[in-house]
Design a protein around this motif. Structure first.
Motif, PDB file in Angstrom:
ATOM      1  N   MET A   1       0.273  -3.279   7.376  1.00 52.59           N
ATOM      2  CA  MET A   1       0.874  -2.869   6.103  1.00 52.59           C
ATOM      3  C   MET A   1       0.637  -1.382   5.860  1.00 52.59           C
ATOM      4  N   GLN A   2      -0.351  -0.811   6.549  1.00 54.53           N
ATOM      5  CA  GLN A   2      -0.708   0.583   6.305  1.00 54.53           C
ATOM      6  C   GLN A   2      -0.777   1.339   7.625  1.00 54.53           C
ATOM      7  N   ASP A   3       0.362   1.803   8.120  1.00 58.85           N
ATOM      8  CA  ASP A   3       0.363   2.580   9.363  1.00 58.85           C
ATOM      9  C   ASP A   3      -0.501   3.809   9.191  1.00 58.85           C
TER      10      ASP A   3
ATOM     11  N   THR B   1      -6.080   5.427   4.385  1.00 58.94           N
ATOM     12  CA  THR B   1      -4.728   4.972   4.050  1.00 58.94           C
ATOM     13  C   THR B   1      -4.631   4.532   2.597  1.00 58.94           C
ATOM     14  N   HIS B   2      -5.791   4.425   1.949  1.00 57.20           N
ATOM     15  CA  HIS B   2      -5.820   4.073   0.533  1.00 57.20           C
ATOM     16  C   HIS B   2      -7.161   4.532  -0.052  1.00 57.20           C
ATOM     17  N   THR B   3      -7.334   4.424  -1.371  1.00 55.49           N
ATOM     18  CA  THR B   3      -8.610   4.846  -1.967  1.00 55.49           C
ATOM     19  C   THR B   3      -9.610   3.682  -2.029  1.00 55.49           C
ATOM     20  N   SER B   4      -9.213   2.514  -1.510  1.00 52.92           N
ATOM     21  CA  SER B   4     -10.124   1.368  -1.545  1.00 52.92           C
ATOM     22  C   SER B   4     -11.455   1.584  -0.801  1.00 52.92           C
ATOM     23  N   PRO B   5     -11.502   2.422   0.271  1.00 52.75           N
ATOM     24  CA  PRO B   5     -12.818   2.629   0.905  1.00 52.75           C
ATOM     25  C   PRO B   5     -13.870   3.173  -0.064  1.00 52.75           C
ATOM     26  N   VAL B   6     -13.432   3.847  -1.116  1.00 47.67           N
ATOM     27  CA  VAL B   6     -14.432   4.359  -2.079  1.00 47.67           C
ATOM     28  C   VAL B   6     -15.121   3.191  -2.800  1.00 47.67           C
ATOM     29  N   GLN B   7     -14.374   2.082  -2.959  1.00 48.50           N
ATOM     30  CA  GLN B   7     -14.998   0.851  -3.494  1.00 48.50           C
ATOM     31  C   GLN B   7     -16.182   0.462  -2.643  1.00 48.50           C
ATOM     32  N   ALA B   8     -15.894   0.322  -1.318  1.00 48.58           N
ATOM     33  CA  ALA B   8     -16.909  -0.155  -0.378  1.00 48.58           C
ATOM     34  C   ALA B   8     -18.110   0.791  -0.363  1.00 48.58           C
TER      35      ALA B   8
ATOM     36  N   ILE C   1      -5.015   5.837  -7.303  1.00 48.39           N
ATOM     37  CA  ILE C   1      -6.204   5.679  -8.145  1.00 48.39           C
ATOM     38  C   ILE C   1      -6.652   4.234  -7.999  1.00 48.39           C
ATOM     39  N   GLU C   2      -7.902   4.107  -7.633  1.00 49.31           N
ATOM     40  CA  GLU C   2      -8.489   2.791  -7.423  1.00 49.31           C
ATOM     41  C   GLU C   2      -9.390   2.489  -8.611  1.00 49.31           C
ATOM     42  N   GLY C   3      -9.456   1.237  -9.009  1.00 49.17           N
ATOM     43  CA  GLY C   3     -10.411   0.869 -10.064  1.00 49.17           C
ATOM     44  C   GLY C   3     -11.281  -0.268  -9.562  1.00 49.17           C
TER      45      GLY C   3
ATOM     46  N   PHE D   1      -0.793 -10.904  -2.099  1.00 43.97           N
ATOM     47  CA  PHE D   1      -1.880 -10.980  -1.133  1.00 43.97           C
ATOM     48  C   PHE D   1      -2.427  -9.597  -0.812  1.00 43.97           C
ATOM     49  N   PHE D   2      -3.727  -9.423  -0.934  1.00 44.59           N
ATOM     50  CA  PHE D   2      -4.452  -8.281  -0.373  1.00 44.59           C
ATOM     51  C   PHE D   2      -5.710  -8.873   0.259  1.00 44.59           C
ATOM     52  N   PRO D   3      -6.093  -8.408   1.422  1.00 38.97           N
ATOM     53  CA  PRO D   3      -7.246  -9.010   2.103  1.00 38.97           C
ATOM     54  C   PRO D   3      -8.552  -8.836   1.320  1.00 38.97           C
ATOM     55  N   PHE D   4      -8.622  -7.779   0.488  1.00 41.65           N
ATOM     56  CA  PHE D   4      -9.888  -7.478  -0.198  1.00 41.65           C
ATOM     57  C   PHE D   4     -10.010  -8.133  -1.564  1.00 41.65           C
ATOM     58  N   THR D   5      -8.961  -8.844  -1.992  1.00 42.38           N
ATOM     59  CA  THR D   5      -9.045  -9.549  -3.286  1.00 42.38           C
ATOM     60  C   THR D   5      -8.590 -11.002  -3.133  1.00 42.38           C
ATOM     61  N   GLU D   6      -9.198 -11.861  -3.929  1.00 45.09           N
ATOM     62  CA  GLU D   6      -8.805 -13.272  -3.918  1.00 45.09           C
ATOM     63  C   GLU D   6      -9.132 -13.878  -5.275  1.00 45.09           C
TER      64      GLU D   6
ATOM     65  N   LEU E   1       1.405  -1.785 -10.006  1.00 44.07           N
ATOM     66  CA  LEU E   1       0.170  -1.734  -9.219  1.00 44.07           C
ATOM     67  C   LEU E   1      -0.208  -3.066  -8.610  1.00 44.07           C
ATOM     68  N   GLY E   2      -1.194  -2.992  -7.692  1.00 44.14           N
ATOM     69  CA  GLY E   2      -1.756  -4.187  -7.067  1.00 44.14           C
ATOM     70  C   GLY E   2      -3.174  -4.378  -7.572  1.00 44.14           C
ATOM     71  N   ALA E   3      -3.617  -5.642  -7.636  1.00 42.10           N
ATOM     72  CA  ALA E   3      -4.955  -5.891  -8.185  1.00 42.10           C
ATOM     73  C   ALA E   3      -5.447  -7.269  -7.764  1.00 42.10           C
ATOM     74  N   GLY E   4      -6.654  -7.593  -8.194  1.00 46.14           N
ATOM     75  CA  GLY E   4      -7.169  -8.928  -7.893  1.00 46.14           C
ATOM     76  C   GLY E   4      -8.666  -9.012  -8.155  1.00 46.14           C
ATOM     77  N   MET E   5      -9.209 -10.206  -7.867  1.00 47.49           N
ATOM     78  CA  MET E   5     -10.656 -10.400  -7.993  1.00 47.49           C
ATOM     79  C   MET E   5     -11.281 -10.065  -6.640  1.00 47.49           C
TER      80      MET E   5
ATOM     81  N   PHE F   1     -13.390  -7.229 -10.461  1.00 50.42           N
ATOM     82  CA  PHE F   1     -11.958  -7.043 -10.209  1.00 50.42           C
ATOM     83  C   PHE F   1     -11.704  -5.639  -9.698  1.00 50.42           C
ATOM     84  N   ALA F   2     -10.555  -5.496  -9.026  1.00 53.53           N
ATOM     85  CA  ALA F   2     -10.171  -4.182  -8.495  1.00 53.53           C
ATOM     86  C   ALA F   2      -8.676  -4.013  -8.686  1.00 53.53           C
ATOM     87  N   PHE F   3      -8.276  -2.768  -8.752  1.00 58.57           N
ATOM     88  CA  PHE F   3      -6.829  -2.499  -8.807  1.00 58.57           C
ATOM     89  C   PHE F   3      -6.552  -1.167  -8.133  1.00 58.57           C
TER      90      PHE F   3
END
Ligand code: DAH
Length: 345
Positions: free
Chosen positions: A155-157, A169-176, A213-215, A251-256, A285-289, A308-310
């Motif tokens: 999904m993210q070349d 490819t996204h700001t989600s690594p800052v979460q981790a 922007i990641e939350g 669906f996002f692999p990091f949220t469920e 936007l995309g989001a999830g638990m 939660f994240a978005f």
């Protein structure tokens, strides 16, 4: 000798008269009144004179010196006055001239939107976190529940630098990264703005570099209701108090579970128009638990903590907010485009 002295006086006075600047006048002073000047030179010949004539010549010599000195002094006053006058004339300000207008720049529309979003979340108790744009595969994918070979990586070349390092490819690594720093201790409440990179061909809706922007919120007893309430506040602040949101399963692999979030169309008020393709809703936007695997990998006990994240794209938000129809406008930086966002129009 008397004639010599008088001739000298006449010559000096003429030169003084002719001098038109202070430097020349000073040169004359040095030449005529210096210790080894012409008056002294002439008076050296006094030895040849009679005893009666000597004092007379001496007095005449002093007279000549005095005359030259006072003439120089008078001329000096005149020249100094003239100089002051000239200076005053040069410094005159013509208050009737039209003023020059000062050109001010303006904030880039993307910066404006990012700062607006930051301010909103800061007002809700979030802090701003940042991370590197050149990122490890581990934080960009693995720690987000996307192991090597996971199909969702497609999904993210990505622009890889080495096998393990890529442009994020996204700001989600800052979460981790942020969760790891908290060493399993909540609460965590951050937003992470920043640039991201994808191997995309640029067109009206794609850019190989854009912003996100990641939350992320982690604490005990965080629920989907908290996510929904937060995003509702966000949507109303950005697009108007009349806006509503709806969550659609995704669906996002990091949220469920994962959701995609729509806002009621700000162009037609939800009636259906060509911008919302007749649906009355626009995806923002995309989001999830946060997925338990993601919590555990970062050292959080997923039995105790939930979160939660978005993730959203400020370009898309700005395009909707200001009616911009091509993402490339943000990066070509045509001044005619940028000027429309000036607060000093
Ligand atoms: N990282 C996702 C993307 O770039 C956006 C995203 C979706 C971030 C859902 C999230 C999330 O934190 O929960 O497409």
């Amino acid at each position: 000798m008397e004639q010599q002295l008088k001739a000298l006086q006449t010559e000096a006075l003429q030169k003084i008269e002719a001098a038109d600047n202070l430097k020349d006048l000073n040169d004359i002073r040095v030449a005529y009144l210096g210790k080894k000047g012409p008056v002294t030179e002439i008076l050296k010949g006094m030895g040849k004179l009679s005893a009666e004539e000597r004092p007379k010549m001496g007095a005449l010599g002093n007279e000549v010196r005095g005359a030259i000195a006072s003439s120089i002094e008078a001329k000096q006053t005149v020249l100094e006055q003239a100089e002051i006058q000239k200076q005053l004339e040069n410094e005159t300000i013509d208050v009737t001239l039209p003023g020059r207008s000062v050109k001010t720049g303006c904030q880039h529309p993307l910066t404006r939107v990012v700062e607006e979003i930051e301010d909103l979340f800061i007002s809700m108790g979030y802090t701003v976190a940042e991370g590197p744009e050149v990122e490890k595969d581990y934080y960009n994918f693995e720690a987000l529940n996307l192991p090597k070979g996971h199909p969702a990586r497609d999904m993210q070349d990505s622009f890889y630098i080495t096998e393990d390092i890529l442009m994020r490819t996204h700001t989600s690594p800052v979460q981790a990264r942020t969760m790891e720093k908290h060493k399993g201790q909540g609460p965590v409440k951050i937003i992470c703005p920043g640039k991201v990179y994808r191997r995309d061909n640029d067109d009206a809706t794609h850019s190989h570099q854009f912003t996100q922007i990641e939350g992320l919120v982690i604490d005990e007893n965080i629920s989907m209701g908290d996510l929904k309430g937060t995003l509702e506040v966000f949507a109303k602040k950005m697009f108007g108090e009349d806006r509503e949101i709806r969550l659609r399963p995704s669906f996002f692999p990091f949220t469920e579970p994962s959701v995609e979030v729509d806002v009621s169309c700000m162009f037609c008020g939800g009636e259906g128009c060509n911008i919302c393709k007749g649906t009355g809703w626009i995806e923002i936007l995309g989001a999830g638990m946060v997925h338990p695997n993601v919590l555990e990998m970062a050292g959080f006990d997923s039995k105790k903590y939930t979160g939660f994240a978005f993730g959203m794209g400020p370009e898309r938000i700005a395009m909707l907010k200001y009616g911009i129809d091509d993402i490339r406008h943000f990066y070509t930086n045509d001044v005619r485009f940028l000027k429309q966002f000036s607060v000093h129009q």
